[in-house]
Structures are given as structure tokens and as C-alpha cells.
Write a protein that holds these residues in place. Structure first.
Motif, PDB file in Angstrom:
ATOM      1  N   VAL A 168     -17.864  -1.311   0.149  1.00  0.00           N
ATOM      2  CA  VAL A 168     -18.629  -1.325   1.390  1.00  0.00           C
ATOM      3  C   VAL A 168     -19.390  -2.630   1.569  1.00  0.00           C
ATOM      4  N   CYS A 169     -20.182  -3.010   0.565  1.00  0.00           N
ATOM      5  CA  CYS A 169     -21.045  -4.188   0.723  1.00  0.00           C
ATOM      6  C   CYS A 169     -20.552  -5.407  -0.048  1.00  0.00           C
ATOM      7  N   GLY A 170     -19.567  -5.224  -0.924  1.00  0.00           N
ATOM      8  CA  GLY A 170     -19.011  -6.347  -1.664  1.00  0.00           C
ATOM      9  C   GLY A 170     -19.787  -6.774  -2.889  1.00  0.00           C
ATOM     10  N   THR A 171     -20.814  -6.028  -3.283  1.00  0.00           N
ATOM     11  CA  THR A 171     -21.580  -6.382  -4.470  1.00  0.00           C
ATOM     12  C   THR A 171     -20.677  -6.355  -5.694  1.00  0.00           C
ATOM     13  N   PRO A 172     -20.554  -7.469  -6.432  1.00  0.00           N
ATOM     14  CA  PRO A 172     -19.647  -7.492  -7.581  1.00  0.00           C
ATOM     15  C   PRO A 172     -20.166  -6.636  -8.727  1.00  0.00           C
ATOM     16  N   GLY A 173     -19.244  -6.264  -9.598  1.00  0.00           N
ATOM     17  CA  GLY A 173     -19.604  -5.476 -10.767  1.00  0.00           C
ATOM     18  C   GLY A 173     -18.706  -4.261 -10.878  1.00  0.00           C
ATOM     19  N   VAL A 180     -12.649   7.498  -1.892  1.00  0.00           N
ATOM     20  CA  VAL A 180     -11.396   7.201  -1.196  1.00  0.00           C
ATOM     21  C   VAL A 180     -11.641   6.799   0.258  1.00  0.00           C
ATOM     22  N   PRO A 181     -12.430   7.540   1.043  1.00  0.00           N
ATOM     23  CA  PRO A 181     -12.655   7.110   2.439  1.00  0.00           C
ATOM     24  C   PRO A 181     -13.325   5.747   2.550  1.00  0.00           C
ATOM     25  N   ALA A 182     -14.190   5.403   1.568  1.00  0.00           N
ATOM     26  CA  ALA A 182     -14.880   4.108   1.628  1.00  0.00           C
ATOM     27  C   ALA A 182     -13.986   2.958   1.191  1.00  0.00           C
ATOM     28  N   GLY A 183     -12.927   3.245   0.445  1.00  0.00           N
ATOM     29  CA  GLY A 183     -11.987   2.193   0.050  1.00  0.00           C
ATOM     30  C   GLY A 183     -11.997   1.837  -1.417  1.00  0.00           C
ATOM     31  N   GLY A 184     -12.629   2.644  -2.272  1.00  0.00           N
ATOM     32  CA  GLY A 184     -12.584   2.363  -3.706  1.00  0.00           C
ATOM     33  C   GLY A 184     -13.951   2.489  -4.352  1.00  0.00           C
ATOM     34  N   ALA A 185     -14.219   1.608  -5.309  1.00  0.00           N
ATOM     35  CA  ALA A 185     -15.490   1.636  -6.028  1.00  0.00           C
ATOM     36  C   ALA A 185     -16.642   1.352  -5.072  1.00  0.00           C
TER      37      ALA A 185
END
Length: 272
Positions: A168-173, A180-185
Motif C-alpha cells: 500500500v505505502c511502499g515502506t521497505p522491509g 490479497v486484496p491489498a496486493g501482498g505484504a
């Protein structure tokens, strides 16, 4: 059209599916190297006297001569006029239930990811060919081969799940939740209700399969593989918007063993 004569052209292909047509013919669904997915009629291949019927079975890598316009003009169904087997992978595992059902899921996925006939899909062709070859060679557990194929084919389609950053926000880690609806971790701030909380080893396995790190993948435990398979299947079917018919049949508990089919392969789906 009067005087219309069909062109002849060659391509190599993976056989995805065969269907009965009339008394002696079949419709063959192919994923070709240069012309994407197409369907072709193989005349007389169900007769015992057929010269090349045995070469047009599911999961084989074949070289074909086809009659029809490769650009899609004219008849929708092309005709197989010649076929040579390059490597008939399916013959190596048609009586092996785990590998046969895995290959069926791979073939169905390839067909679903090529909705437009005769649209070139070279990278998917090479990925599919590599997957059925890996199944035939038996170098890795069949469930690992399937999940690696699904992850990489989703990446080609633009659906790769986020694994090393928040979807969602791209914060690494390496985040601890998966949606699943959000696209993964997803990170703690973006985690939606109902997110799964896989083991860290499951994220590691998914990353290894996506990048081809078989040393890590082969060393994983059964419980981790099962959790990984569930997430991968859910992610794929969310994007396809309906399930794969073959996926529930995949044997995920055999460890890639040699469970034999109770029915001949021709009855277990090759003419479905």
C-alpha cells in the motif's frame, strides 16, 4: 471466398489442452513461441492409423506446420498439417498424479493468461515450457514448481505480490501481514482487517520461488510450502476473478511422490 488458399507456417508450441471434435478429430489448444495461444484442428488424430496423434498430447513440446493465416484473418481455427515431437514431456508423468495435476494447473493458467488468440506471449511461452520440463525432470517438488510458475506468470501479467515492501505505502522491509486484496505484504499501519499473518519462512519461500533460488526453496518444510501455496493460489484467483478448475485437484501432500492415477489420463481431462 472463391480461390482462397490457406497459408502454411511453422511454429513450435506447448500443447495446453485437447478436445474431441466429431468422430476422429481433435481441437488442440497451443501456446506457441511466435504466435501466442491459438487453437487448431488435428484431423483424424483419434484414429489408430493416425501418423501423429500420439505427438499431440497435453504438455508436449512440438514443432508444427499449420494451415491458416498467422495474422488471424480467415477461419478462426487453423489446421495441423505436420507435427514433430521435440520433447513429449507428458509421457514421463501421465501416470503420476501429483505431477499430472500440477501440469494441468500450469496449462490452465497459461490459457487464462492469454485471453487474446494469436497475441505473441514469448516470455509466458518460455516460462510454461520451463515449468513442464522441470516437472518431467523431477528435480524439484511439484508444488514448488507450480508455485514458482504462478508467481512468475503473475509477474508477467503485472500482478506480482509485494513481498519486500508494503503493497500500500511502499515502506521497505519484511512485513508480517499479507493481504490479497491489498496486493501482498502490508505494514502495520496499512494492514486491513482479515489480513493473513504468514510465518517469516513463508515470505522467504515466496521470494525464493519468484527469483529462482532453489537452494532455499528445496530446503523448506512442508507446513511452510502449504502456507505459501495457499497465499499464491488466493492471490492468483483474486486477479483472475474466478478460480482455476484444476487447482483443487493438485496433490499438495505427496511431496512430489509417485502416486499413480486411478483412471487413464485421457479420462482425467485430456479431452475435457
Amino acid at each position: 471466398m472463391a480461390g482462397y488458399r490457406r497459408q502454411l507456417y511453422r511454429d513450435d508450441a506447448v500443447v495446453l489442452r485437447v478436445q474431441k471434435l466429431g468422430e476422429s478429430d481433435r481441437i488442440i489448444t497451443l501456446l506457441t513461441r511466435r504466435h501466442g495461444r491459438l487453437r487448431a484442428v488435428a484431423r483424424g488424430v483419434r484414429r489408430t492409423t493416425s501418423r501423429f496423434g500420439a505427438r499431440l498430447e497435453p504438455f508436449g513440446h512440438v514443432d508444427l506446420q499449420l494451415a491458416g493465416n498467422p495474422d488471424g484473418q480467415g477461419s478462426g481455427l487453423h489446421t495441423v498439417s505436420q507435427v514433430e515431437g521435440i520433447d513429449l514431456f507428458g509421457k514421463r508423468f501421465l501416470a503420476d498424479y501429483p505431477r499430472y495435476t500440477t501440469a494441468s494447473a500450469i496449462a490452465e493458467t497459461a490459457e487464462r493468461l492469454t485471453p487474446v488468440e494469436r497475441e505473441p506471449a514469448l516470455r509466458l511461452f518460455l516460462l510454461t515450457l520451463g515449468a513442464v520440463r522441470a516437472l518431467a525432470e523431477g528435480a524439484h517438488d511439484s508444488t514448488l514448481v507450480l508455485d514458482a510458475y504462478l508467481l512468475r506468470s503473475m509477474a508477467l501479467a503485472g500482478w506480482a505480490p509485494a513481498l519486500r515492501a508494503c503493497a500500500v505505502c511502499g515502506t521497505p522491509g519484511q512485513h508480517r501481514a499479507f493481504s490479497v486484496p491489498a496486493g501482498g505484504a502490508v505494514c502495520p499501519d496499512c494492514r486491513p482487517p482479515g489480513s493473513a499473518h504468514p510465518a517469516p519462512a513463508t515470505f522467504d519461500l515466496m521470494s525464493a520461488l519468484a527469483t529462482g533460488d532453489w537452494r532455499v526453496a528445496d530446503a523448506t518444510e512442508t507446513a511452510v510450502r502449504r502456507e505459501c501455496s495457499g497465499l499464491v493460489a488466493a492471490h492468483l484467483q483474486w486477479h483472475l476473478e474466478r478460480g482455476l478448475r484444476s487447482l483443487p485437484l493438485v496433490d499438495r501432500d505427496s511431496g512430489g511422490g509417485r502416486t499413480r492415477l486411478t483412471r487413464p489420463p485421457s479420462e482425467a481431462g485430456s479431452d475435457g
